[in-house]
Design a protein around this motif. Structure first.
Motif, PDB file in Angstrom:
ATOM      1  N   ASN A 112      38.726  40.946  51.720  1.00 45.17           N
ATOM      2  CA  ASN A 112      38.926  39.533  51.428  1.00 45.17           C
ATOM      3  C   ASN A 112      39.603  39.386  50.090  1.00 45.17           C
ATOM      4  O   ASN A 112      39.123  39.933  49.101  1.00 45.17           O
ATOM      5  N   ILE A 113      40.691  38.641  50.051  1.00 43.32           N
ATOM      6  CA  ILE A 113      41.355  38.398  48.764  1.00 43.32           C
ATOM      7  C   ILE A 113      41.504  36.902  48.598  1.00 43.32           C
ATOM      8  O   ILE A 113      41.916  36.194  49.521  1.00 43.32           O
ATOM      9  N   ASN A 114      41.127  36.410  47.443  1.00 45.63           N
ATOM     10  CA  ASN A 114      41.263  34.992  47.163  1.00 45.63           C
ATOM     11  C   ASN A 114      41.605  34.844  45.687  1.00 45.63           C
ATOM     12  O   ASN A 114      40.822  34.371  44.880  1.00 45.63           O
ATOM     13  N   GLY A 115      42.780  35.320  45.341  1.00 41.74           N
ATOM     14  CA  GLY A 115      43.139  35.278  43.931  1.00 41.74           C
ATOM     15  C   GLY A 115      44.555  35.756  43.699  1.00 41.74           C
ATOM     16  O   GLY A 115      45.317  35.955  44.640  1.00 41.74           O
ATOM     17  N   GLU A 116      44.861  35.943  42.422  1.00 44.47           N
ATOM     18  CA  GLU A 116      46.206  36.348  42.067  1.00 44.47           C
ATOM     19  C   GLU A 116      46.331  37.855  42.061  1.00 44.47           C
ATOM     20  O   GLU A 116      45.502  38.558  41.498  1.00 44.47           O
ATOM     21  N   ILE A 117      47.384  38.337  42.687  1.00 39.63           N
ATOM     22  CA  ILE A 117      47.687  39.758  42.571  1.00 39.63           C
ATOM     23  C   ILE A 117      49.152  39.899  42.172  1.00 39.63           C
ATOM     24  O   ILE A 117      49.932  38.953  42.300  1.00 39.63           O
ATOM     25  N   CYS A 118      49.497  41.088  41.689  1.00 36.85           N
ATOM     26  CA  CYS A 118      50.886  41.314  41.288  1.00 36.85           C
ATOM     27  C   CYS A 118      51.673  41.832  42.479  1.00 36.85           C
ATOM     28  O   CYS A 118      51.245  42.771  43.141  1.00 36.85           O
ATOM     29  N   ASP A 184      28.764  41.662  35.797  1.00 35.88           N
ATOM     30  CA  ASP A 184      29.171  40.721  36.844  1.00 35.88           C
ATOM     31  C   ASP A 184      27.992  40.229  37.672  1.00 35.88           C
ATOM     32  O   ASP A 184      28.011  39.144  38.224  1.00 35.88           O
ATOM     33  N   ALA A 185      26.982  41.065  37.755  1.00 37.97           N
ATOM     34  CA  ALA A 185      25.882  40.794  38.670  1.00 37.97           C
ATOM     35  C   ALA A 185      25.209  39.450  38.401  1.00 37.97           C
ATOM     36  O   ALA A 185      24.802  38.762  39.334  1.00 37.97           O
ATOM     37  N   GLY A 186      25.112  39.077  37.127  1.00 31.48           N
ATOM     38  CA  GLY A 186      24.409  37.844  36.801  1.00 31.48           C
ATOM     39  C   GLY A 186      25.178  36.570  37.121  1.00 31.48           C
ATOM     40  O   GLY A 186      24.603  35.492  37.222  1.00 31.48           O
ATOM     41  N   GLN A 187      26.487  36.700  37.299  1.00 33.59           N
ATOM     42  CA  GLN A 187      27.301  35.494  37.464  1.00 33.59           C
ATOM     43  C   GLN A 187      27.507  35.171  38.933  1.00 33.59           C
ATOM     44  O   GLN A 187      28.603  35.242  39.459  1.00 33.59           O
ATOM     45  N   THR A 191      33.024  32.339  42.210  1.00 37.38           N
ATOM     46  CA  THR A 191      33.551  32.729  43.515  1.00 37.38           C
ATOM     47  C   THR A 191      34.207  34.089  43.390  1.00 37.38           C
ATOM     48  O   THR A 191      35.018  34.304  42.490  1.00 37.38           O
ATOM     49  N   PRO A 192      33.878  35.016  44.277  1.00 36.56           N
ATOM     50  CA  PRO A 192      34.543  36.316  44.198  1.00 36.56           C
ATOM     51  C   PRO A 192      36.038  36.195  44.486  1.00 36.56           C
ATOM     52  O   PRO A 192      36.447  35.445  45.376  1.00 36.56           O
ATOM     53  N   VAL A 208      31.061  45.240  48.321  1.00 35.61           N
ATOM     54  CA  VAL A 208      31.486  45.091  46.928  1.00 35.61           C
ATOM     55  C   VAL A 208      32.179  43.750  46.785  1.00 35.61           C
ATOM     56  O   VAL A 208      32.989  43.367  47.633  1.00 35.61           O
ATOM     57  N   GLU A 209      31.843  43.012  45.748  1.00 31.39           N
ATOM     58  CA  GLU A 209      32.623  41.814  45.461  1.00 31.39           C
ATOM     59  C   GLU A 209      32.752  41.651  43.959  1.00 31.39           C
ATOM     60  O   GLU A 209      31.925  42.125  43.198  1.00 31.39           O
ATOM     61  N   SER A 210      33.836  40.995  43.562  1.00 28.74           N
ATOM     62  CA  SER A 210      34.067  40.856  42.130  1.00 28.74           C
ATOM     63  C   SER A 210      34.772  39.552  41.820  1.00 28.74           C
ATOM     64  O   SER A 210      35.629  39.081  42.576  1.00 28.74           O
ATOM     65  N   ALA A 211      34.399  38.952  40.704  1.00 30.27           N
ATOM     66  CA  ALA A 211      35.031  37.725  40.249  1.00 30.27           C
ATOM     67  C   ALA A 211      36.174  38.025  39.286  1.00 30.27           C
ATOM     68  O   ALA A 211      36.744  37.132  38.671  1.00 30.27           O
ATOM     69  N   ASP A 212      36.508  39.303  39.140  1.00 33.46           N
ATOM     70  CA  ASP A 212      37.657  39.690  38.308  1.00 33.46           C
ATOM     71  C   ASP A 212      38.891  39.845  39.182  1.00 33.46           C
ATOM     72  O   ASP A 212      38.784  40.043  40.382  1.00 33.46           O
ATOM     73  N   ASP A 213      40.054  39.787  38.557  1.00 28.48           N
ATOM     74  CA  ASP A 213      41.302  39.984  39.299  1.00 28.48           C
ATOM     75  C   ASP A 213      41.272  41.321  40.031  1.00 28.48           C
ATOM     76  O   ASP A 213      40.768  42.305  39.499  1.00 28.48           O
ATOM     77  N   PRO A 214      41.841  41.342  41.238  1.00 30.89           N
ATOM     78  CA  PRO A 214      41.832  42.597  41.990  1.00 30.89           C
ATOM     79  C   PRO A 214      42.561  43.708  41.228  1.00 30.89           C
ATOM     80  O   PRO A 214      43.681  43.514  40.781  1.00 30.89           O
ATOM     81  N   PRO A 215      41.924  44.865  41.053  1.00 29.05           N
ATOM     82  CA  PRO A 215      42.603  46.000  40.405  1.00 29.05           C
ATOM     83  C   PRO A 215      43.681  46.585  41.321  1.00 29.05           C
ATOM     84  O   PRO A 215      43.749  46.240  42.505  1.00 29.05           O
ATOM     85  N   ASP A 216      44.497  47.466  40.772  1.00 36.11           N
ATOM     86  CA  ASP A 216      45.643  48.034  41.506  1.00 36.11           C
ATOM     87  C   ASP A 216      45.281  48.603  42.876  1.00 36.11           C
ATOM     88  O   ASP A 216      45.991  48.375  43.843  1.00 36.11           O
TER      89      ASP A 216
END
Ligand SMILES: [Zn+2]
Length: 230
Positions: A112-118, A184-187, A191-192, A208-216
């Motif tokens: 799932n991607i919901n954000g900015e990627i390069c 990240d766990a506390g936040q 939205t991931p 796995v989910e993260s609220a940070d920009d997707p890494p490479d």
């Protein structure tokens, strides 16, 4: 042809090549420079150990080298101990990962991607997409932002290669460890921006989910999946 001799002389304590003037007569033979010879014997030995730890060969260590390193992780000298622990953890995690990869084979994968990627030009683009991959039968379902979904059945060989690459090169099994800081766990209200759900043939399940920009590596997987639809 004779081997060209480097100028100066090597000090085994500080691990540096220094000018001949930096060594006393006796120091030359012992390979200890004047500066280092002023250190206590204990300190000299410690310096030598630290250098050996820093300069361990990058290749796979031999049994005796590994044993030496392992013993240093219990060293009574705090500096030696902490450096040895760091080096050991690096070495060991690499080896442990390579071993673990052998038993991992992806059965299903959801990205799932919901954000900015390069994009490939390095320009940020906004992506909101979902991919569901299944090895048997080989299918990939893509759902785009407007809710439209598309299903394809790639050749099993192509899909198997992609899934293998995802484990071995992208190291998806460690994305949680590598990209999701424990902070990240506390936040939970955030939205991931990306998430993955993976089921492996050995029964292991990974979320796995993260609220940070997707890494490479996450973007690379996205591009590889998107390519199947072109
Ligand atoms: Zn020295």
């Amino acid at each position: 042809m004779a081997k060209k001799k480097l100028p100066g002389h090597f000090c085994k304590v500080c691990g540096m090549r220094k000018s001949n003037e930096s060594f006393s007569g006796r120091g030359h033979a012992a390979h200890i420079c004047k500066a280092c010879s002023r250190l206590s014997p204990a300190r000299q030995a410690e310096e030598m150990t630290l250098h050996r730890l820093e300069n361990l060969p990058l290749r796979r260590l031999s049994e005796s080298e590994m044993m030496w390193l392992k013993n240093r992780t219990h060293d009574h000298r705090p500096e030696v101990k902490s450096l040895a622990c760091m080096v050991y953890a690096q070495r060991f995690s690499r080896q442990a990962r390579n071993q673990k990869k052998q038993e991992l084979s992806i059965q299903t994968l959801t990205l799932n991607i919901n954000g900015e990627i390069c994009d490939s030009y390095g320009d940020p683009i906004y992506v909101k997409e979902n991919y569901q991959v299944s090895r048997t039968p080989p299918t990939v379902v893509r759902t785009q932002e407007d809710g439209a979904s598309q299903t394809i059945a790639p050749p099993p060989k192509i899909l198997a290669k992609l899934l293998k690459w995802t484990v071995h090169t992208l190291e998806i099994f460690w994305w949680g460890e590598d990209y999701c800081a424990p902070a990240d766990a506390g936040q939970e209200d955030e939205t991931p921006l990306w998430s993955v759900h993976v089921e492996y043939s050995n029964g292991e399940v990974q979320d796995v989910e993260s609220a940070d920009d997707p890494p490479d590596h996450v973007s690379e997987l996205l591009f590889a999946l998107a390519e199947l639809f072109e």
